[in-house]
Design a protein around this motif. Sequence first.
Motif, short mmCIF file in Angstrom:
data_model
loop_
_atom_site.label_atom_id
_atom_site.label_comp_id
_atom_site.label_asym_id
_atom_site.label_seq_id
_atom_site.Cartn_x
_atom_site.Cartn_y
_atom_site.Cartn_z
N HIS A 64 -38.37 0.63 23.89
CA HIS A 64 -39.68 0.80 23.62
C HIS A 64 -40.90 0.93 24.90
CE1 HIS A 64 -40.38 -3.35 23.95
NE2 HIS A 64 -39.23 -3.52 23.46
N SER A 65 -42.18 1.13 24.74
CA SER A 65 -42.87 1.22 25.66
C SER A 65 -43.14 -0.35 26.14
CB SER A 65 -44.23 1.75 25.37
OG SER A 65 -44.11 3.09 24.89
N GLY A 66 -43.24 -0.59 27.31
CA GLY A 66 -43.38 -2.13 27.99
C GLY A 66 -42.07 -2.49 28.23
N HIS A 67 -41.01 -1.94 27.70
CA HIS A 67 -39.66 -2.64 28.00
C HIS A 67 -39.56 -2.42 29.57
CE1 HIS A 67 -35.54 -3.87 27.08
NE2 HIS A 67 -35.10 -3.14 28.28
N LYS A 68 -38.82 -3.62 30.37
CA LYS A 68 -38.45 -3.61 31.66
C LYS A 68 -37.08 -3.42 31.89
CE LYS A 68 -42.70 -6.14 33.56
NZ LYS A 68 -42.89 -7.15 34.23
N ARG A 74 -41.16 -0.57 34.38
CA ARG A 74 -41.74 -0.77 33.16
C ARG A 74 -41.88 0.47 32.33
NH1 ARG A 74 -46.37 -2.51 34.49
NH2 ARG A 74 -47.79 -0.68 33.79
N GLU A 76 -43.17 3.33 30.27
CA GLU A 76 -44.60 3.52 29.80
C GLU A 76 -44.80 4.64 28.51
OE1 GLU A 76 -48.03 2.71 31.07
OE2 GLU A 76 -46.36 1.11 31.60
N GLU A 93 -43.04 -1.68 39.27
CA GLU A 93 -43.98 -2.84 39.41
C GLU A 93 -43.95 -3.09 40.77
OE1 GLU A 93 -43.49 -5.20 36.26
OE2 GLU A 93 -45.23 -4.44 34.83
#
Length: 565
Positions: A64-68, A74, A76, A93
């Motif tokens: 999902h968005s935000g998963h690293k 990260r 998007e 990042e």
Amino acid sequence: MAERSTAAVDVADNSGDEPLTAKADQSTADGVAHDPERDTDSDEAQGSGGTEGPGKKASPPELHSGHKLARRYRLEECVTRLDGFSSWRAVDEKLRRAVGVHILPADHVRARSVLAAARSSALLGDPRFVQVLDAVEENDLVYVVHEWLPDAVELTALLAAGPLEPHDAYQMVSQVSSAMAAAHREGLAHLRLNPNAVLRASTGQWRIRGLAVNAALRGISSDTPQRTDTESIGALLYAALTQRWPYENDAYGLAGLPKDIGLIAPDQVRAGVHRGLSELAMRALVNDGATASRHEAACTTPEELVKAIGEMPRIRPPEPAFTAPPEYQRTTYQQGTYGRPGPHPGATQQLTSPPAPLESRTGKVLKWAVSALLIAALGLGSWQLADALMDGDKSNDTDNTQTQDGGDKSPKKPTDGRPIAIKGARDFDPFGSDQSEKPADISKAYDNSTASYWQTDFYLSPEFGNLKSGVGVKLDLGKVQQVGKVSITFVGETSVELRAADAAAGSEPTTFNAYTKVASGSGTTVTLKPGKTLKTQYLLVWLTKLPADNEGHWRGRVADIKVTS
């Protein structure tokens, strides 16, 4: 970063998988599936076009968005989700830049081949390809990280506005052909070279994405990879000239050819097509025995296509069109009526003549300013005259008291120093992959002629495409000597540093840190003078910023180097 872009992500599309059999399923304009949550590429999902047989289908990872990933990348936006893998726009990042990421489960049937293809592509390191930055297997996932070029535009989007100009089409086929020839020399093929995979950067440079990786993601292979890629280049050129796909099926937002007429030359599809480029496209499209109108030999490899392009007359860019400036119109503000009420209709307006040039307010100020300058000039001249007369008297008194030695008291002109012969030179590329930069022409950098020059390889920006900090020429003066200055003549404005090895160096240093910076400058003719006395045997002329070469690249050209004491 919130803006959606597919300019540098190799995403799944629904078309063009089998150009050799003239099959092309319908594609969306930007190559992104309309419903990214649903597998729409049914043919590829069944393994068509590849050697992978139907086996256990791996389910796409739940992301999902935000998963690293690796505590660094990260996610998007999911650009596409297809056949067990997904493509994302992400943010690195650590380096604070946008990247693209392909993700698939580690137990996916094609996970091993995708990792191998990504690592092979990364080792090529050719800036004409969208670079693979990382290829990792961890936490039951395999992911490939690559460049994201938000300012680049797909060929698909360019063709949506119409065919390319002949010069643009010539540049596209030249750069793509030479890049693919270099890739095949290293044993790498693309196999999915279509309008979605070719990008034009803001600098005008054409770049290719998805080398080896795009085909590996879909399990595509070929017994004749060079012929496959060459025909794909021919299809790209055909589309660029005609805005039509050279097969019966529509694809990539382009209409196909009329059915039952076969493959016809581009200049028969659209009027005004460049004849040489039309024949070149037909030579590359060797499918079903199609040849050029003059029956030249067909091109079956990118190397042959590069040679055919080199034999063509060069197509120059069109002359810029200059439009005549609009006629000057005086506005009411310029006429001095701004803020005043307009005349009543029918009323007679009295016209006042403008004041004489020097009777207006500006003229009066100008007269006072000129008068003040004249008074100041007269005062300064009188003071200088009096001072000169007083200095003359002092000099006469001094002459009478000095001892006459009969010597010549006139000042001597400073000498420029004696020339120092350059005993030898060597190209120096310590940060390059092959650590070599046109060594065969190095003698042209100091042959006392500006008509010849040593040049670097070409790069995609003045800063060496951000691949290295510079390249240079090492000079051997034969023995330790005092260096007063080094004069360098370039072709194009170039930034350069002069570096010197320690005088105690017994042999030519081989590392960059062994040379100390003593001067720097930029221009087409640069004179570099060390700030203090310099004695050395080995000098390094280090280029740090390159000029454009009028072909969409940047490269340095050193025409002459002179060293004086």
